[in-house]
Design a protein around this motif. Sequence first.
Motif, short mmCIF file in Angstrom:
data_model
loop_
_atom_site.label_atom_id
_atom_site.label_comp_id
_atom_site.label_asym_id
_atom_site.label_seq_id
_atom_site.Cartn_x
_atom_site.Cartn_y
_atom_site.Cartn_z
N PRO A 55 0.83 -1.20 0.00
CA PRO A 55 0.00 0.00 0.00
C PRO A 55 0.87 1.25 0.00
N GLU A 63 3.05 0.29 8.99
CA GLU A 63 3.76 0.54 7.73
C GLU A 63 3.28 -0.37 6.60
N ALA A 116 2.76 9.22 12.47
CA ALA A 116 3.47 10.47 12.24
C ALA A 116 3.30 11.44 13.42
N SER A 117 4.28 12.32 13.55
CA SER A 117 4.16 13.38 14.55
C SER A 117 4.89 14.61 14.03
N SER A 173 9.14 3.03 2.59
CA SER A 173 8.13 2.06 3.05
C SER A 173 6.94 1.94 2.11
N GLU A 198 9.60 9.29 14.32
CA GLU A 198 8.43 9.73 13.56
C GLU A 198 8.37 9.23 12.12
N GLY A 245 0.41 5.81 0.27
CA GLY A 245 -0.46 6.98 0.36
C GLY A 245 0.02 7.97 -0.69
N LEU A 246 0.67 9.06 -0.21
CA LEU A 246 1.15 10.07 -1.16
C LEU A 246 2.66 10.00 -1.35
N ARG A 247 3.27 8.92 -0.87
CA ARG A 247 4.68 8.61 -1.08
C ARG A 247 5.62 9.73 -0.62
N SER A 248 5.37 10.22 0.60
CA SER A 248 6.31 11.19 1.18
C SER A 248 7.24 10.51 2.17
N SER A 249 7.16 9.18 2.28
CA SER A 249 8.00 8.47 3.25
C SER A 249 9.48 8.70 2.94
N ILE A 303 -5.58 0.55 5.47
CA ILE A 303 -6.48 1.45 6.19
C ILE A 303 -7.30 2.21 5.15
N THR A 321 5.81 18.04 9.29
CA THR A 321 6.18 19.13 8.37
C THR A 321 5.60 18.86 6.98
N SER A 322 5.44 17.59 6.66
CA SER A 322 4.95 17.19 5.34
C SER A 322 3.42 17.19 5.26
N SER A 374 -0.89 11.58 3.31
CA SER A 374 -2.31 11.20 3.42
C SER A 374 -2.63 10.81 4.86
C1 LIG Z 1 9.87 17.09 3.55
C2 LIG Z 1 9.33 16.00 4.46
C3 LIG Z 1 9.08 16.28 5.78
C4 LIG Z 1 8.59 15.29 6.63
N1 LIG Z 1 8.31 15.60 7.91
C5 LIG Z 1 7.78 14.69 8.72
C6 LIG Z 1 7.45 15.04 10.06
O1 LIG Z 1 7.63 16.16 10.51
N2 LIG Z 1 6.92 14.08 10.83
C7 LIG Z 1 6.67 12.82 10.37
O2 LIG Z 1 6.14 12.00 11.13
N3 LIG Z 1 6.99 12.46 9.11
C8 LIG Z 1 7.52 13.35 8.28
N4 LIG Z 1 7.83 13.01 6.99
C9 LIG Z 1 7.62 11.62 6.53
C10 LIG Z 1 6.26 11.32 5.86
O3 LIG Z 1 5.67 12.50 5.37
C11 LIG Z 1 5.32 10.62 6.83
O4 LIG Z 1 5.84 9.37 7.21
C12 LIG Z 1 3.88 10.42 6.30
O5 LIG Z 1 3.09 9.94 7.35
C13 LIG Z 1 3.78 9.45 5.12
O6 LIG Z 1 2.46 9.57 4.55
P1 LIG Z 1 2.21 9.23 3.02
O7 LIG Z 1 0.76 9.37 2.75
O8 LIG Z 1 3.11 9.99 2.15
O9 LIG Z 1 2.58 7.68 3.02
P2 LIG Z 1 3.54 6.87 2.03
O10 LIG Z 1 4.89 7.47 2.01
O11 LIG Z 1 2.88 6.65 0.73
O12 LIG Z 1 3.61 5.47 2.81
C14 LIG Z 1 4.24 5.40 4.06
C15 LIG Z 1 3.90 4.06 4.74
O13 LIG Z 1 2.52 4.02 5.05
C16 LIG Z 1 1.89 2.88 4.45
N5 LIG Z 1 0.55 3.32 4.06
C17 LIG Z 1 0.21 4.46 3.42
N6 LIG Z 1 -1.12 4.55 3.31
C18 LIG Z 1 -1.63 3.43 3.88
C19 LIG Z 1 -2.94 2.92 4.08
N7 LIG Z 1 -4.01 3.61 3.69
N8 LIG Z 1 -3.08 1.75 4.72
C20 LIG Z 1 -2.01 1.03 5.14
N9 LIG Z 1 -0.74 1.47 4.99
C21 LIG Z 1 -0.56 2.65 4.36
C22 LIG Z 1 2.79 2.48 3.30
O14 LIG Z 1 2.70 1.10 3.03
C23 LIG Z 1 4.15 2.84 3.87
O15 LIG Z 1 4.58 1.78 4.69
C24 LIG Z 1 8.35 13.97 6.12
C25 LIG Z 1 8.61 13.70 4.78
C26 LIG Z 1 9.09 14.69 3.95
C27 LIG Z 1 9.35 14.37 2.53
#
Ligand SMILES: Cc1cc2nc3c(=O)[nH]c(=O)nc-3n(C[C@H](O)[C@H](O)[C@H](O)COP(=O)(O)OP(=O)(O)OC[C@H]3O[C@@H](n4cnc5c(N)ncnc54)[C@H](O)[C@@H]3O)c2cc1C
Length: 476
Positions: free
Chosen positions: A67, A202, A146-147, A77, A433, A69-73, A208, A131-132, A137
């Motif tokens: 899975p 993760e 996240a925090s 992951s 986080e 979300g918006l791939r900001s990991s 979800i 911050t992201s 998502s």
């Molecule tokens: C510039 C920048 C700043 C950041 N700052 C922070 C910060 O301050 N704090 C922080 O905590 N993180 C931060 N991050 C990291 C990131 O944004 C977080 O981890 C965020 O929660 C990932 O969300 P996403 O939707 O992009 O998930 P993705 O990157 O797409 O996926 C992340 C993980 O979640 C899983 N996943 C996603 N959606 C689902 C779903 N619906 N059901 C089950 N599993 C799912 C994926 O399998 C993967 O394991 C930052 C990243 C960047 C690039």
Amino acid sequence: MVGESPDPVQSPNKDHLLVTDPEVLAGYCRDASPLIGSPEGLLRPDSAQEVAFWLREAVARGVPVTPCGLRSSTTGSGLASSGWALSCERLQSPLELDSERSIATVGAGVVLRDFKDELESHGWFYPPDPTSERECSMGGTVACDASGARSYRYGPTHRWLRGLEVALMDGSVRWFRRRLVEKDASGYACLRDLVDLFCGSEGTLGVITRVEVDLLPKPEAFLGALAFFDSVASALHFVGQARQEQRRGTSIQPRCLELLDATCLEIMRQQDSGVIIPNGAGAAIFFEEEHLAGEEDRVLAAWWSLLESFAGSYAADTVVATDRARKEELRSLRHAVPAHLNEEGARFMEHGGKKLSTDWAVPFEHLARFMVDADGWLEEAGIHRVARFGHVGNGHPHYNLMLKDGAEVERGERVVRRMCERACELGGTISAEHGVGKVKRAYARYRFSELELAAMQALKKLLDPAELLAPGNLFP
Ligand SMILES: Cc1cc2nc3c(=O)[nH]c(=O)nc-3n(C[C@H](O)[C@H](O)[C@H](O)COP(=O)(O)OP(=O)(O)OC[C@H]3O[C@@H](n4cnc5c(N)ncnc54)[C@H](O)[C@@H]3O)c2cc1C
């Protein structure tokens, strides 16, 4: 649909086929980590039932499914190394607000900031603030727990979860909810409800599809300030004092306590802003505090007196932001630091270098000593360009190692491994986080005992017997 293969697999929504067009897949091969994914197919379901359909299909065909979300990991992951990428971006069920119970429910694909903005327009506040937040998502924030800066006061995502709708590998869709009672002594505390099981999972246990969270009334007002110090040591000492004041219940009740070191201040000086950073300052602490309307002077007076009594501070140079424009100015200035470092890191990539960031945390009482040791290890390794910033109130600064070439990368990675090992020995963690993902799973053995890993693996086996969900994440 244009660009989608005529694969015979067709979901309940007839428009959504398994996408195999390489051009479309290419858009799902990168996240904010240095890794590159290689999915063989892409799914973009728009309902929980459709997700469940695809999970059943994956099990029937023995295809791994990751899975995203918006791939900001930052840990890779959300990247599929094989099999299908299952994007949750179309899980957009709209906000349902239960004002009576201060609860909101929303689709897992909704952008966190959009969710928060909509709530704020109704007078509600959802505290998690990575911050992201404009790039991630709701589902992603739950899956990574996240925090952000304000987690100093409000804690991480899991603290705000009330319930999760999850599609499981057996093809079912279930709601998991917290009990409604305030006390419950039945059974294992960590398994009294399964909400926390999916938080931080993760992508390894289920997908979800909807998220239900607790809300707070929007704070009446808050102020922010940037206070300067002669060194990181003085800044950390100040944070320790602020924490003590807070425990004593004085007017000092910050919602965040964030460090910016000398490297960060240097970057901030180069920005075109109205903020004056005093010469000689070697560190700064950014703090925010909420207050009732009309209480601003009382809150400021309390901080003022703490700063003035503090030997290493440049109290008179403190920048206070009470109006929207000034707050925005301070926010942009702080955000300019990671943006600048990312650009610098990208330039180093030409020579095999990169920016390497840490996400470890230690108990606050160990932080000052730990940072002295960590700085010594970096010095020994000949790594001189380092920016330290972030959540020191929680014992969680991000070290950003700016590594010029491959040799520095090798030495830098060794130091980061040492930091993670030592942080865990002190009762800390390898990730506070961003999650473990693929990038940090080599350090998982520092964080988890054999028994903890076995328990996690047993739960995974229960929910994903064929081990097809998000392979490569989390486990060493
Ligand atoms: C510039 C920048 C700043 C950041 N700052 C922070 C910060 O301050 N704090 C922080 O905590 N993180 C931060 N991050 C990291 C990131 O944004 C977080 O981890 C965020 O929660 C990932 O969300 P996403 O939707 O992009 O998930 P993705 O990157 O797409 O996926 C992340 C993980 O979640 C899983 N996943 C996603 N959606 C689902 C779903 N619906 N059901 C089950 N599993 C799912 C994926 O399998 C993967 O394991 C930052 C990243 C960047 C690039």
